[in-house]
Design an enzyme around this catalytic site. Sequence first.
Site, mmCIF file in Angstrom:
data_model
loop_
_atom_site.group_PDB
_atom_site.id
_atom_site.type_symbol
_atom_site.label_atom_id
_atom_site.label_comp_id
_atom_site.label_asym_id
_atom_site.label_seq_id
_atom_site.Cartn_x
_atom_site.Cartn_y
_atom_site.Cartn_z
ATOM 1 N N LYS A 85 0.851 -1.183 0.000
ATOM 2 C CA LYS A 85 0.000 0.000 0.000
ATOM 3 C C LYS A 85 0.886 1.232 0.000
ATOM 4 C CE LYS A 85 -3.638 2.430 2.462
ATOM 5 N NZ LYS A 85 -4.718 2.338 3.452
ATOM 6 N N ARG A 136 -10.883 9.828 1.338
ATOM 7 C CA ARG A 136 -10.781 10.519 2.630
ATOM 8 C C ARG A 136 -11.918 11.518 2.788
ATOM 9 N NH1 ARG A 136 -4.171 11.077 2.646
ATOM 10 N NH2 ARG A 136 -3.789 8.826 2.776
ATOM 11 N N LYS A 145 1.228 10.034 5.359
ATOM 12 C CA LYS A 145 1.341 8.715 5.982
ATOM 13 C C LYS A 145 2.635 8.026 5.561
ATOM 14 C CE LYS A 145 -3.677 8.117 6.511
ATOM 15 N NZ LYS A 145 -4.824 7.178 6.461
ATOM 16 N N LYS A 193 -2.119 -1.643 -3.821
ATOM 17 C CA LYS A 193 -2.999 -0.485 -3.805
ATOM 18 C C LYS A 193 -2.190 0.801 -3.844
ATOM 19 C CE LYS A 193 -6.050 1.800 -0.590
ATOM 20 N NZ LYS A 193 -6.582 1.837 0.748
ATOM 21 N N SER A 246 -10.131 5.334 -5.069
ATOM 22 C CA SER A 246 -11.047 6.447 -5.317
ATOM 23 C C SER A 246 -10.533 7.430 -6.373
ATOM 24 C CB SER A 246 -11.325 7.166 -4.007
ATOM 25 O OG SER A 246 -10.124 7.607 -3.402
ATOM 26 N N TYR A 271 -14.766 0.808 -7.483
ATOM 27 C CA TYR A 271 -16.062 1.490 -7.374
ATOM 28 C C TYR A 271 -16.885 1.293 -8.644
ATOM 29 C CZ TYR A 271 -13.586 3.291 -3.398
ATOM 30 O OH TYR A 271 -12.867 3.353 -2.233
HETATM 31 C C1 PBG Z 1 -7.326 3.680 5.229
HETATM 32 C C2 PBG Z 1 -7.794 3.385 3.851
HETATM 33 C C3 PBG Z 1 -7.625 4.274 2.786
HETATM 34 C C4 PBG Z 1 -8.244 3.671 1.679
HETATM 35 C C5 PBG Z 1 -8.769 2.436 2.088
HETATM 36 N N1 PBG Z 1 -8.457 2.267 3.445
HETATM 37 C C6 PBG Z 1 -7.061 5.635 2.713
HETATM 38 C C7 PBG Z 1 -5.846 5.998 3.434
HETATM 39 O O1 PBG Z 1 -4.905 5.218 3.577
HETATM 40 O O2 PBG Z 1 -5.834 7.149 3.887
HETATM 41 C C8 PBG Z 1 -8.318 4.304 0.331
HETATM 42 C C9 PBG Z 1 -9.243 3.745 -0.650
HETATM 43 C C10 PBG Z 1 -9.535 4.611 -1.802
HETATM 44 O O3 PBG Z 1 -8.885 5.653 -2.039
HETATM 45 O O4 PBG Z 1 -10.455 4.257 -2.553
HETATM 46 N N2 PBG Z 1 -6.924 2.678 6.038
#
Ligand code: PBG
Length: 337
Positions: free
Chosen positions: A202, A212, A228, A259, A285, A324
């Site tokens: 990730k 978010r 992060k 991801k 997203s 999505y």
């Molecule tokens: C957080 C989490 C995130 C997503 C899924 N779980 C965002 C982040 O790490 O801030 C993002 C998914 C998306 O953007 O569709 N644990």
Amino acid sequence: MSSAGFPALRARRLRRDAAIREMVQEIRLHPSDFIAPLFVQEGCGAPTAVGSMPGVFRLNLDDLVREARELFELGIRGIALFPVTPSELKTPDGREALNPECLVLRAVRAIKATVPELVLFTDIALDPYTTHGHDGLLTADGRDVDNDATVTVLGEMAALHAAAGTDFVAPSDMMDGRVRAIRHALDSAGHGETGILAYSAKFASAYYGPFREAVGSAQAAGTRSLDKRTYQLNPANPREALKDALLDEQEGADALMVKPAGPYLDILAELRRQTRLPLAAYQVSGEYAQIHAAARAGWLDLVATRNESLLAIKRAGADWILSYFARDMATALRNEG
Ligand code: PBG
């Protein structure tokens, strides 16, 4: 060229008409490839739209259960649940995550009571519950996440999710050692049957912005570009990503995830060669928002771009695609078939 002056090798014979193209097609999308991410919110109000994600809504519990049933009927076999936590329940330690009556656990129980066949994936991370929007507890000086304290909480959280009936817990936090700790917590609580889909590679990505906004973690933090980078991966580091992902396999993950998906197909393809576990890819997203935005501007064709983006993810090696577009794709595939 042959002696007569014609090309001897004519690759285009296999692309001549629709029938032969269909017969030589190597990769096909199927509804069961998809895991649909769904947002659930408190109350019994109408669905609320996520501004930057056309067609995506935060649903109340009843609508969520209805949606889950419809997705199953469309051939989708998995959904991933994301709760929108009311801001008054957010705290610096995210303790709402351990409330057995929290929204996501009520959602799991409601769906399992109505569509028990549907495979449920729930996120294990503290960001929906913390005022600062980080995935873990912070250290005393507030400058970083406290890895080991977070992992302990995540284990407890996973056991609660398993007790509620989730099929796979999906740690999305990127703390070190969390897969092993979660496996141990699940097994000691008698949930040996509950699986772990690890968000293994990730990346610290700008593509999470719309998510978010959807769950309000950006609002809590006061910024969409929450930093992060002490736990999520550097987009510039493919070797580190593979090392980290393979650690999750050693720690007992049942399936691994990459991801975002589209910008990281190289990681997906390489991981496909290095593990025998099922691989998931999350078309996040921002990838979804990007396609919709260009289509709205009249710059890209929505359906063709959607299909190509998803086919590319499967071609690179994904067994499961979180997207999505899941519902739209399943509907389109049903109408084609
Ligand atoms: C957080 C989490 C995130 C997503 C899924 N779980 C965002 C982040 O790490 O801030 C993002 C998914 C998306 O953007 O569709 N644990």
